[in-house]
Design a protein around this motif. Structure first.
Motif, PDB file in Angstrom:
ATOM      1  N   SER A 123       0.823  -1.197   0.000  1.00 37.86           N
ATOM      2  CA  SER A 123       0.000   0.000   0.000  1.00 37.86           C
ATOM      3  C   SER A 123       0.862   1.254   0.000  1.00 37.86           C
ATOM      4  CB  SER A 123      -0.922   0.011   1.212  1.00 37.86           C
ATOM      5  OG  SER A 123      -0.171   0.236   2.401  1.00 37.86           O
ATOM      6  N   ALA A 124       0.253   2.351  -0.448  1.00 36.10           N
ATOM      7  CA  ALA A 124       0.961   3.626  -0.453  1.00 36.10           C
ATOM      8  C   ALA A 124       1.404   4.013   0.953  1.00 36.10           C
ATOM      9  CB  ALA A 124       0.062   4.718  -1.055  1.00 36.10           C
ATOM     10  N   VAL A 125       0.562   3.724   1.942  1.00 34.36           N
ATOM     11  CA  VAL A 125       0.904   4.045   3.326  1.00 34.36           C
ATOM     12  C   VAL A 125       2.138   3.254   3.765  1.00 34.36           C
ATOM     13  CG1 VAL A 125       0.142   3.882   5.727  1.00 34.36           C
ATOM     14  CG2 VAL A 125      -1.436   4.703   3.964  1.00 34.36           C
ATOM     15  N   THR A 126       2.164   1.972   3.406  1.00 30.74           N
ATOM     16  CA  THR A 126       3.318   1.129   3.765  1.00 30.74           C
ATOM     17  C   THR A 126       4.583   1.634   3.095  1.00 30.74           C
ATOM     18  OG1 THR A 126       1.958  -0.833   4.118  1.00 30.74           O
ATOM     19  CG2 THR A 126       4.285  -1.193   3.625  1.00 30.74           C
ATOM     20  N   LEU A 127       4.501   1.977   1.819  1.00 32.42           N
ATOM     21  CA  LEU A 127       5.673   2.457   1.094  1.00 32.42           C
ATOM     22  C   LEU A 127       6.180   3.770   1.682  1.00 32.42           C
ATOM     23  CD1 LEU A 127       4.595   1.664  -2.576  1.00 32.42           C
ATOM     24  CD2 LEU A 127       6.148   0.351  -1.124  1.00 32.42           C
ATOM     25  N   ALA A 128       5.266   4.662   2.020  1.00 31.20           N
ATOM     26  CA  ALA A 128       5.668   5.939   2.615  1.00 31.20           C
ATOM     27  C   ALA A 128       6.380   5.715   3.944  1.00 31.20           C
ATOM     28  CB  ALA A 128       4.441   6.834   2.801  1.00 31.20           C
ATOM     29  N   ARG A 129       5.854   4.797   4.743  1.00 40.39           N
ATOM     30  CA  ARG A 129       6.473   4.506   6.041  1.00 40.39           C
ATOM     31  C   ARG A 129       7.842   3.858   5.861  1.00 40.39           C
ATOM     32  NH1 ARG A 129       1.133   2.076   9.194  1.00 40.39           N
ATOM     33  NH2 ARG A 129       0.176   4.109   9.715  1.00 40.39           N
ATOM     34  N   ARG A 130       7.937   2.959   4.898  1.00 42.81           N
ATOM     35  CA  ARG A 130       9.234   2.317   4.626  1.00 42.81           C
ATOM     36  C   ARG A 130      10.279   3.363   4.250  1.00 42.81           C
ATOM     37  NH1 ARG A 130      10.229  -3.435   5.176  1.00 42.81           N
ATOM     38  NH2 ARG A 130       8.178  -4.403   5.314  1.00 42.81           N
ATOM     39  N   TRP A 131       9.898   4.274   3.349  1.00 43.89           N
ATOM     40  CA  TRP A 131      10.854   5.296   2.913  1.00 43.89           C
ATOM     41  C   TRP A 131      11.221   6.232   4.057  1.00 43.89           C
ATOM     42  CZ3 TRP A 131      14.471   5.872  -0.320  1.00 43.89           C
ATOM     43  CH2 TRP A 131      15.011   7.135  -0.566  1.00 43.89           C
ATOM     44  N   GLU A 132      10.238   6.578   4.867  1.00 41.50           N
ATOM     45  CA  GLU A 132      10.511   7.436   6.021  1.00 41.50           C
ATOM     46  C   GLU A 132      11.520   6.777   6.956  1.00 41.50           C
ATOM     47  OE1 GLU A 132       8.109   9.727   9.650  1.00 41.50           O
ATOM     48  OE2 GLU A 132       7.023   8.502   8.189  1.00 41.50           O
ATOM     49  N   ARG A 133      11.386   5.476   7.171  1.00 34.85           N
ATOM     50  CA  ARG A 133      12.339   4.769   8.029  1.00 34.85           C
ATOM     51  C   ARG A 133      13.722   4.737   7.396  1.00 34.85           C
ATOM     52  NH1 ARG A 133      14.759  -0.140   8.733  1.00 34.85           N
ATOM     53  NH2 ARG A 133      13.827  -0.978   6.832  1.00 34.85           N
ATOM     54  N   LEU A 134      13.793   4.443   6.110  1.00 34.21           N
ATOM     55  CA  LEU A 134      15.081   4.380   5.427  1.00 34.21           C
ATOM     56  C   LEU A 134      15.812   5.714   5.506  1.00 34.21           C
ATOM     57  CD1 LEU A 134      14.089   2.336   2.232  1.00 34.21           C
ATOM     58  CD2 LEU A 134      15.616   1.567   4.052  1.00 34.21           C
ATOM     59  N   THR A 135      15.089   6.804   5.287  1.00 33.36           N
ATOM     60  CA  THR A 135      15.737   8.114   5.329  1.00 33.36           C
ATOM     61  C   THR A 135      16.089   8.522   6.756  1.00 33.36           C
ATOM     62  OG1 THR A 135      13.555   9.196   5.331  1.00 33.36           O
ATOM     63  CG2 THR A 135      14.642   8.896   3.209  1.00 33.36           C
ATOM     64  N   ALA A 136      15.198   8.222   7.701  1.00 34.05           N
ATOM     65  CA  ALA A 136      15.468   8.585   9.100  1.00 34.05           C
ATOM     66  C   ALA A 136      16.706   7.884   9.627  1.00 34.05           C
ATOM     67  CB  ALA A 136      14.252   8.251   9.970  1.00 34.05           C
ATOM     68  N   GLN A 137      16.940   6.653   9.180  1.00 25.15           N
ATOM     69  CA  GLN A 137      18.103   5.886   9.635  1.00 25.15           C
ATOM     70  C   GLN A 137      19.336   6.117   8.755  1.00 25.15           C
ATOM     71  OE1 GLN A 137      16.970   1.756  10.019  1.00 25.15           O
ATOM     72  NE2 GLN A 137      15.455   2.183  11.617  1.00 25.15           N
ATOM     73  N   GLY A 138      19.225   7.007   7.780  1.00 26.76           N
ATOM     74  CA  GLY A 138      20.362   7.319   6.921  1.00 26.76           C
ATOM     75  C   GLY A 138      20.722   6.218   5.956  1.00 26.76           C
TER      76      GLY A 138
END
Length: 339
Positions: free
Chosen positions: A36-51
């Protein structure tokens, strides 16, 4: 080997998709990635937050028409390597800074300036005068056949890539006819830090309508002035070793190298450069044992190429303006502004 506790297969597919279309809407990626779009957005947010992954604006193909790209090798006192790397990383023109294994140089820099005069000033009047710098070698890129914005992770299958479609190809607009406005510079400054900054945020930042921002951003990318690039930490790429080959090829073979060397999947950078070693190529590989394999493959595909130097990177301090920790994760930004 992939650590599912850090990066999942969905994460890898998401990063590859964003390499192709960095500003793709999450809803457009839903059917492609099966999430889902929500899942993808959360995944990307985690990837960027963790560098672990990030998207930023970098010079596009037309930059070479008026801008200047050089690779600079610095030699310094052994005890000063880390301190010098950190100091150089704060300089805007040094967009990428890499610590090297002991050899003829200690640091390798990718340097971008708006023109040749700016490059001369930076190298000879700033870099060369830094404390602890013992020697400076500068080679200029006369042609750039491959670079980081064109490199792909290889996580999507052919069907997914076909469904995703090709990345947009810049047109052949002459950059001299495209003078950057204050609005363009404001957009570039924001996108250098986060290439997925929303149109509404860009609109609020610049005081222009979203329609105007969308149009100007489209013009910047379509003209080749800027490209959007998705970068990642080694834990995502699975390729922790960086090796740069310098070599010499017959003059009439240099322009054909991109049909051979750049097709090897680990090739991150391929450039024709000034100097006796007229070819520079950087590969990301899995281990030290792969270095010889890449050299053998490169020479087999380009018989006229003679490798004259092998430069092993031990740590990337900065990549295209983004500051990295010892594990290659993004921890900060020193924004570039080569335009």
């Amino acid at each position: 080997m992939l650590d599912p506790g850090v990066v999942s297969e969905l994460d890898l597919s998401l990063v590859h998709a964003l390499q192709v279309h960095p500003r793709a809407a999450w809803t457009d990626l839903e059917p492609l990635l099966g999430a889902s779009a929500v899942t993808l957005a959360r995944r990307w947010e985690r990837l960027t937050a963790q560098g672990l992954a990030w998207i930023s604006a970098v010079p596009g193909p037309s930059f070479s028409r008026s801008g200047c790209t050089a690779f600079v090798f610095l030699r310094c006192a052994p005890a000063a390597r880390r301190l010098l790397a950190d100091r150089v990383a704060r300089l805007r023109e040094a967009v990428t800074v890499e610590l090297l294994a002991p050899g003829h140089a200690d640091l390798m820099l990718d340097v971008l300036t708006p023109d040749l005069a700016g490059m001369h000033r930076f190298v000879n009047e700033e870099l060369a005068l830094l404390p602890d710098v013992l020697d400076v070698e500068c080679v200029f890129a006369s042609s750039l056949y491959a670079e980081g914005s064109r490199w792909r992770l290889g996580s999507l299958d052919p069907y997914q890539l076909s469904a995703l479609g090709r990345s947009e190809t810049p047109d052949t607009m002459n950059r001299s006819a495209f003078d950057l406005s204050p609005l363009d510079h404001a957009l570039l400054d924001a996108l250098v830090q986060d290439g997925r900054t929303r149109l509404t945020d860009l609109s609020a930042l610049t005081g222009r309508s979203t329609a105007t921002v969308r149009r100007r951003l489209g013009r910047l990318t379509a003209s080749g002035v800027v490209a959007l690039r998705c970068d990642m930490a080694p834990v995502v790429s699975g390729l922790p070793v960086s090796i740069t080959f310098r070599g010499h090829a017959a003059a009439n073979d240099v322009n054909r190298l991109h049909r051979t060397l750049a097709t090897l999947p680990e090739c991150r950078l391929l450039a024709a450069v000034t100097g006796s070693a007229n070819v520079l190529a950087t590969y990301w590989v899995r281990d030290i044992g792969s270095v010889q394999q890449r050299e053998t493959a490169a020479c087999a595909q380009s018989p006229s190429l003679t490798v004259t130097d092998r430069v092993l990177g031990v740590r990337t301090v900065k990549r295209m303006g983004h500051l990295l920790d010892d594990e290659g994760r993004r921890v900060g930004v020193c924004p570039i502004r080569p335009w």
